[in-house]
Design an enzyme around this catalytic site. Structure first.
Site, PDB file in Angstrom:
ATOM      1  N   GLU A 102      22.999  -2.365 -27.891  1.00 47.10           N
ATOM      2  CA  GLU A 102      23.472  -1.387 -26.914  1.00 47.10           C
ATOM      3  C   GLU A 102      23.810  -2.053 -25.590  1.00 47.10           C
ATOM      4  O   GLU A 102      23.215  -3.065 -25.229  1.00 47.10           O
ATOM      5  CB  GLU A 102      22.360  -0.386 -26.596  1.00 47.10           C
ATOM      6  CG  GLU A 102      21.820   0.328 -27.770  1.00 47.10           C
ATOM      7  CD  GLU A 102      20.561   1.120 -27.420  1.00 47.10           C
ATOM      8  OE1 GLU A 102      20.012   1.725 -28.312  1.00 47.10           O
ATOM      9  OE2 GLU A 102      20.143   1.092 -26.245  1.00 47.10           O
ATOM     10  N   CYS A 116      24.482  -3.043 -17.939  1.00 49.81           N
ATOM     11  CA  CYS A 116      23.209  -3.500 -18.475  1.00 49.81           C
ATOM     12  C   CYS A 116      23.471  -3.977 -19.892  1.00 49.81           C
ATOM     13  O   CYS A 116      23.929  -3.198 -20.725  1.00 49.81           O
ATOM     14  CB  CYS A 116      22.255  -2.311 -18.452  1.00 49.81           C
ATOM     15  SG  CYS A 116      20.696  -2.624 -19.247  1.00 49.81           S
ATOM     16  N   CYS A 123      13.726  -6.911 -30.353  1.00 45.55           N
ATOM     17  CA  CYS A 123      12.922  -7.706 -29.420  1.00 45.55           C
ATOM     18  C   CYS A 123      11.592  -8.019 -30.078  1.00 45.55           C
ATOM     19  O   CYS A 123      11.044  -7.207 -30.815  1.00 45.55           O
ATOM     20  CB  CYS A 123      12.690  -6.923 -28.122  1.00 45.55           C
ATOM     21  SG  CYS A 123      11.769  -7.862 -26.877  1.00 45.55           S
ATOM     22  N   CYS A 127       6.356  -4.526 -26.255  1.00 50.02           N
ATOM     23  CA  CYS A 127       5.777  -3.744 -25.162  1.00 50.02           C
ATOM     24  C   CYS A 127       5.626  -2.300 -25.676  1.00 50.02           C
ATOM     25  O   CYS A 127       6.564  -1.729 -26.227  1.00 50.02           O
ATOM     26  CB  CYS A 127       6.678  -3.772 -23.934  1.00 50.02           C
ATOM     27  SG  CYS A 127       6.854  -5.430 -23.234  1.00 50.02           S
ATOM     28  N   CYS A 130       8.144   0.598 -24.848  1.00 47.46           N
ATOM     29  CA  CYS A 130       9.575   0.326 -24.947  1.00 47.46           C
ATOM     30  C   CYS A 130      10.071   0.584 -26.368  1.00 47.46           C
ATOM     31  O   CYS A 130       9.486   0.117 -27.341  1.00 47.46           O
ATOM     32  CB  CYS A 130       9.846  -1.122 -24.546  1.00 47.46           C
ATOM     33  SG  CYS A 130      11.543  -1.649 -24.829  1.00 47.46           S
ATOM     34  N   CYS A 347      16.393   1.309 -22.524  1.00 50.86           N
ATOM     35  CA  CYS A 347      16.406   0.222 -23.495  1.00 50.86           C
ATOM     36  C   CYS A 347      16.085   0.638 -24.935  1.00 50.86           C
ATOM     37  O   CYS A 347      15.001   1.083 -25.243  1.00 50.86           O
ATOM     38  CB  CYS A 347      15.349  -0.773 -23.011  1.00 50.86           C
ATOM     39  SG  CYS A 347      15.258  -2.248 -23.948  1.00 50.86           S
TER      40      CYS A 347
HETATM   41  N1  SAH Z   1      12.877  -8.108 -22.051  1.00 53.38           N
HETATM   42  C1  SAH Z   1      13.317  -8.005 -20.703  1.00 53.38           C
HETATM   43  C2  SAH Z   1      14.527  -7.133 -20.470  1.00 53.38           C
HETATM   44  C3  SAH Z   1      14.660  -5.858 -21.251  1.00 53.38           C
HETATM   45  S1  SAH Z   1      14.104  -4.312 -20.670  1.00 53.38           S
HETATM   46  C4  SAH Z   1      12.178  -7.561 -19.837  1.00 53.38           C
HETATM   47  O1  SAH Z   1      11.127  -7.243 -20.347  1.00 53.38           O
HETATM   48  O2  SAH Z   1      12.332  -7.555 -18.626  1.00 53.38           O
HETATM   49  C5  SAH Z   1      14.552  -4.087 -19.003  1.00 53.38           C
HETATM   50  C6  SAH Z   1      13.508  -3.284 -18.263  1.00 53.38           C
HETATM   51  O3  SAH Z   1      13.412  -1.927 -18.736  1.00 53.38           O
HETATM   52  C7  SAH Z   1      12.116  -3.882 -18.404  1.00 53.38           C
HETATM   53  O4  SAH Z   1      11.477  -3.898 -17.155  1.00 53.38           O
HETATM   54  C8  SAH Z   1      11.459  -2.903 -19.350  1.00 53.38           C
HETATM   55  O5  SAH Z   1      10.065  -2.955 -19.225  1.00 53.38           O
HETATM   56  C9  SAH Z   1      12.057  -1.580 -18.924  1.00 53.38           C
HETATM   57  N2  SAH Z   1      11.946  -0.484 -19.883  1.00 53.38           N
HETATM   58  C10 SAH Z   1      11.859  -0.567 -21.225  1.00 53.38           C
HETATM   59  N3  SAH Z   1      11.764   0.671 -21.778  1.00 53.38           N
HETATM   60  C11 SAH Z   1      11.814   1.550 -20.742  1.00 53.38           C
HETATM   61  C12 SAH Z   1      11.775   2.979 -20.663  1.00 53.38           C
HETATM   62  N4  SAH Z   1      11.669   3.736 -21.746  1.00 53.38           N
HETATM   63  N5  SAH Z   1      11.852   3.552 -19.433  1.00 53.38           N
HETATM   64  C13 SAH Z   1      11.985   2.776 -18.325  1.00 53.38           C
HETATM   65  N6  SAH Z   1      12.025   1.442 -18.335  1.00 53.38           N
HETATM   66  C14 SAH Z   1      11.931   0.822 -19.535  1.00 53.38           C
END
Ligand code: SAH
Length: 367
Positions: A102, A116, A123, A127, A130, A347
């Site tokens: 995406e 973005c 991944c 986390c 996420c 994400c």
């Molecule tokens: N792997 C990288 C980049 C990908 S995500 C990283 O961890 O930074 C980019 C950002 O979006 C990260 O800070 C992640 O924690 C956040 N993110 C992921 N899922 C989310 C969600 N559902 N709502 C808000 N932020 C989210």
């Protein structure tokens, strides 16, 4: 290491068309260097749709390139969703092997736009909040596949006399887990002879891979660094970010300090606000203590709740109270504007709606 944009672009384009390497491609068509420079420029600067549109080339050559499958993009848009206010457009793309990624375009007031983009299909870092992390890892993207996302949206914008002004690696995947391809994509995006987006307009966001933060500092480039911190202590951070067991906070913060020392550049810390988890006043004070006195900036992110993760968004007044504590402690803080909630623009959310879950892969280690 020097990363030559034209060579990176050619390498990916010819391998997609089934050539074993660039030399064989050049020999096959008996191309003079100015010819492949024309192709490169047509694709990355003029944003033409494919070799068939590059009219300075002979008709015969154009037809032959197209017939052979030489194309300017290797990703196929399968779904485009626009938010009701039309400010956010989310694209779902299929890769040649059927995997999906995406990218999200945000059009702010004025002429500012932020793209973005994804660095991996899936991944590996899991986390807990996420959507991408919950679905597991598929594979790395090539530099070309990363660049293609920007190419697609740059063409969309060009049709409306607009362009990409900012680009963030905050889509699917962990950019520092695919370090070289991401840095090659950055070289392609940045090339003044080609796409021409300045380093300062690009931000790489990482879950906190300490060894790669060191490598990135050594590059001395002006690309911005953002760290997904999300918790001010090890116990809390490890509870929903498995990577913290491998790179605990003390190591992560030490790497950030060395980065600032070396580059004199600010580090951005992302902190996603999870109701009842990391959003208390005590967490705010702990975070302030971690940040204070450094060239750091905190960005509080309203959480986009997803069906596959058991977290809820912190209510706005709590976010502002949290921000106030940081501000009063002298820590630069902003609250991210929330865009595209109605199209699940966080994400991995769009892919999660269209695909069944794959098996979960734990963060086995970096790179
Ligand atoms: N792997 C990288 C980049 C990908 S995500 C990283 O961890 O930074 C980019 C950002 O979006 C990260 O800070 C992640 O924690 C956040 N993110 C992921 N899922 C989310 C969600 N559902 N709502 C808000 N932020 C989210």
């Amino acid at each position: 290491m020097t990363r030559e944009p034209l060579q990176i672009w050619l390498r990916d384009v010819v391998s997609r068309a089934g050539f074993p390497n660039v030399d064989e491609f050049i020999a096959h068509y008996d191309l003079k260097p100015y010819r492949f420079r024309q192709l490169y420029r047509a694709a990355t600067k003029e944003l033409l749709g494919g070799p068939g549109e590059v009219t300075p080339l002979t008709k015969e050559l154009r037809e032959s390139l197209v017939a052979r499958g030489v194309a300017f993009s290797a990703i196929e848009p399968v779904l485009l969703q626009r938010s009701q206010d039309a400010q956010t457009t989310k694209g779902l793309f299929r890769l040649h092997d059927g995997k999906e990624i995406e990218a999200v375009l945000m059009e702010h007031y004025g002429d500012r736009t932020t793209l973005c983009l994804s660095s991996q299909a899936g991944c590996a870092f899991a986390c807990a909040f996420c959507s991408t992390g919950q679905a597991g890892f598929n594979r790395n993207l090539t530099a070309g596949e990363i660049f293609d996302q920007a190419w697609f949206f740059a063409r969309e914008l060009k049709a409306r006399d607009k362009r990409i002004t900012n680009l963030v690696f905050m889509g699917m995947g962990e950019p520092f887990h695919n370090y070289e391809a991401v840095m090659e994509a950055v070289a392609l995006l940045n090339d003044p002879q080609g796409f021409g987006l300045g380093h300062r307009h690009i931000t790489i966001s990482t879950v906190g891979l300490v060894d790669k933060i060191e490598a990135f500092a050594a590059e001395h480039c002006q690309v911005n660094l953002a760290i997904s911190l999300h918790a001010p202590n090890d116990k809390l951070r490890s509870s929903f970010m498995p990577v913290n067991r491998r790179f605990p906070l003390a190591e992560l913060m030490a790497a950030c300090e060395r980065y600032v020392e070396k580059t004199r550049r600010k580090v951005f810390f992302e902190y996603v606000m999870l109701a009842g988890v990391n959003d208390s006043n005590e967490s705010a004070r702990e975070l302030a203590a971690l940040m204070r006195g450094h060239l750091y900036h905190v960005n509080l992110i309203p959480y986009n709740s997803t069906p596959d993760a058991p977290f809820a968004a912190t209510p706005d007044p709590r976010i502002w109270e949290f921000a106030k504590i940081l501000d009063e402690a002298g820590v630069p803080v902003t609250v991210r504007q929330n865009m595209g909630r109605d199209i699940a623009a966080a994400c991995g959310q769009l892919r999660a709606e269209t695909q069944p879950r794959t098996s979960k892969v734990r963060a086995a280690g970096s790179a």
